[in-house]
Write an enzyme that holds these catalytic residues in place. Sequence first.
Site, PDB file in Angstrom:
ATOM      1  N   SER B 318       0.897  -1.348   0.038  1.00  7.32           N
ATOM      2  CA  SER B 318       0.009   0.009  -0.085  1.00  7.32           C
ATOM      3  C   SER B 318       0.903   1.318   0.039  1.00  7.32           C
ATOM      4  CB  SER B 318      -0.843  -0.084   1.312  1.00  7.32           C
ATOM      5  OG  SER B 318      -1.559   1.285   1.417  1.00  7.32           O
ATOM      6  N   TRP B 321       2.314   1.580  -3.229  1.00 11.63           N
ATOM      7  CA  TRP B 321       0.972   2.182  -4.204  1.00 11.63           C
ATOM      8  C   TRP B 321       1.269   3.642  -4.380  1.00 11.63           C
ATOM      9  CZ3 TRP B 321      -2.943   5.335  -3.326  1.00 11.63           C
ATOM     10  CH2 TRP B 321      -4.074   5.526  -4.629  1.00 11.63           C
ATOM     11  N   HIS B 322       1.432   4.080  -3.089  1.00  8.03           N
ATOM     12  CA  HIS B 322       1.237   5.960  -2.865  1.00  8.03           C
ATOM     13  C   HIS B 322       2.450   6.360  -3.726  1.00  8.03           C
ATOM     14  CE1 HIS B 322      -1.449   5.009   0.372  1.00  8.03           C
ATOM     15  NE2 HIS B 322      -1.953   6.302   0.057  1.00  8.03           N
ATOM     16  N   GLY B 323       3.596   5.753  -3.777  1.00  8.76           N
ATOM     17  CA  GLY B 323       4.652   6.556  -4.606  1.00  8.76           C
ATOM     18  C   GLY B 323       6.001   5.880  -4.631  1.00  8.76           C
ATOM     19  N   PHE B 478      -0.088  10.515  -7.037  1.00  8.03           N
ATOM     20  CA  PHE B 478      -0.227   9.013  -7.086  1.00  8.03           C
ATOM     21  C   PHE B 478      -0.985   8.395  -7.959  1.00  8.03           C
ATOM     22  CE2 PHE B 478      -0.217  10.495  -2.343  1.00  8.03           C
ATOM     23  CZ  PHE B 478       1.047  10.731  -2.291  1.00  8.03           C
TER      24      PHE B 478
END
Lengths: 317, 478
Positions: B318, B321-323, B478
């Site tokens: 997760s 996923w953000h960066g 994102f």
Amino acid sequence: MKTTLVRLAQATLLVAVFYLGMVAISSTVYSDNRRLICYFLPYIQRVGGQESLMLADYSAAQPYEAIVIGSSHAYRGYDPRIFEAANIRLFNAGSSSQNTLVSRALTEHILQPSAQQLYLIDVYDKVWSGDGIESCNRLIQNSTSNAFSLDLAFYPLDLRKINQYSTWLFSNTTVKEVQAKDYVLLGYCSQQDTLTEAPKALDAPETINPLFEEQLERVMELLDAAGASYVFVSHPQPVTQGMKTYHAPLKKIVENIAKEKNTFYLDYTLDGRFADYRYFADANHLNQQGVDLFNTILIKDLKEKKPELLDRFQTSQ
Amino acid sequence: MLFNSIEFLIFFPTVLILYFLLPHAYRWMMLLAASCLFYMFFIPQYILILFITIVIDYIAGIYIARSQGRRKKIYLVVSIISTCLVLFVFKYYNFFIDNFNTTATFLGQEMRLNNLDIILPIGLSFHTFQSLSYVVEVYRGNEKPEPHFGIYSLYVMFYPQLVAGPIERPQNMLYQFHEKHSFSYGNLSSGLKLMVWGFFKKVVIADNISMIVDACFAHHETLGFKWLLLGSYLFAIQIYCDFSGYSDIAIGAARTMGFKLMENFRNPYAATSIKEFWSRWHISLSTWFRDYLYIPMGGNRKSPARTNLNLFTVFSVSGFWHGANWTFVIWGALHGVYLIIENLLKKFSWFQNYLTTENRWIKLVGAIIVFQFVVVGWIFFRAPSASIAVSMIGDILTLRSQTEDLPKALSGIHPISLQFKLVLVALFLLLDQRISAIATGRNGKLSLVAKLILFTFLTAFILLFGYWGDVEFIYFQF
């Protein structure tokens, strides 16, 4: 549907009441000789300063034979006293960060050009980029013309300019929140400081804003319609790293416009005669010594390049 | 197109009016065209990337539904790989190349691979996840494949949630595009209220404190612990207001047309445990990871050790996923560790009692403690590098002193301006839940006139005191 429209109208009215109420309160309550709104909103410009004196001076001593429009390069770079000595009555209508959008509104509403006038359009590399909010807001705040303020505030739409306009409506213009200590006369400000070391490299200008190109076109249309002449000038700057690279394409743009309009462009940006830092007050502006030299060169070049532009002033004395 | 732009001020009412003026049969076309226009305000050519993923997943959905057994699985895998490949190339390729080059240098190898000179398409992670949820749900048989290509495109591209969510599920969205929505004053009114509150959070709170946060993080080396702590707390508020503000505007804009998007935030900083925090923060993403990664990995159905490993993996993913940066991975992994610790603490009765207590004061103290842990995570999330984050946390914990009242880093901000912003934040924290409840319709106690006065006042406040420069939403990256 009727209920919806009535409720939306009521809501809009209430929003307007609350908005104007908040503007009125924050524009009339002062702390340390400054309206509260200036603390709350950093883009709100203060009453007074160069723009205020320049606008007041303009109407006082008309008519002028030559007018300068442009940014702080303009109002710190063209001394009416030197032009007066050459028998040219010049007014400096430069203002902080003035871009072509502001120049157009200024030309249309305040300057109102006439035949026989010569306009010196000071262009520097960053005139084509940025949002011009500071420039617009300074003039909105210090304007005495509603049409001029409205034009600046609503074209193109930006809430920061509209908020400045609303603030202006409630402003007490007799309280000067900012002074222009270096203001001399007829829009001109003189700097006495001297640059002692090489300035930091300036950021390269961002991409050209097409609106500013379009607005320059409008300025030229207004001048053409009035029968006024115009030339483009770029005043000297201390040369920094990267400047040669980014200046060349922007110079080409102005040269093309000048050629198309059958006028000329005097570019002193990288002029070797100003290689000495003692001519500059900071990384952007000439000091009085630099202005003396620059204006003398400029008048000479104008006379050489297009004598008929300046000769007519001498014959009309 | 940014929600906080003049263009949107024209775009939104135009789309709304057109939507209700047009016959039902043509509405999807108008909405799709409007959504394309909305997206193309950023980088127009990137709409082709979106188009490619739409075509792949649309066709995959049909083939998955028609197939059985191994073939069905192959179609699903091909669809997932091709969708994720786009995400990998644009978002993660350079990250892997940088790490590869760093590792090669560390090992004394001279081999270097070149980076790609590309810009991340806005909101790519959001619509990729929305597309993935469609093919997975079709594969699981929970959703029939959408036969109408235009409607499926709209499911991915619906403008309110296109670039920053909420990440919707096909079960919640696709049927709504087929339904005929009639104009309703109730929907318009509640949608507009949500939008107003979303704008307030974004342009009045988040954007106005962003310059303080930026200064604190950019000049952390010269600041004392008080300013570092203030910057970190303010970032926690900024990111909440920025992201939940976007979600409110998105949900509100959809609601004015009669669409119901899922709730994305529910008072997250009132959470008394990290587990509860994740049931209140970015709900559409956390439930996405729960449904499509955590549960398929075994969830909590296997041994406690395996459950903890699953939690750690899911939260690290997760974060990624953000960066494409280690700081995000650490942020995610840190939350994974928090959850593992919470699971371990559940063995103690005092912790069980704490989790089930109804005592307001204990809950308040619990929420304050949980908030501190969340803020530590935000420091990693916001800091440019993990080492800077560690250094900032160290300076806060060792109470590094500073002599100046207002550090030079913040000298551009007048003390009165700073006080004004802090008072605004304090007022917001006091009123957030009450106004959110009114905006979302959970609290109907306020009279019609009081609501009218409240939301018109907020609108006027937004117009005057909003930050109207060019500021994008944090989650757009994102």
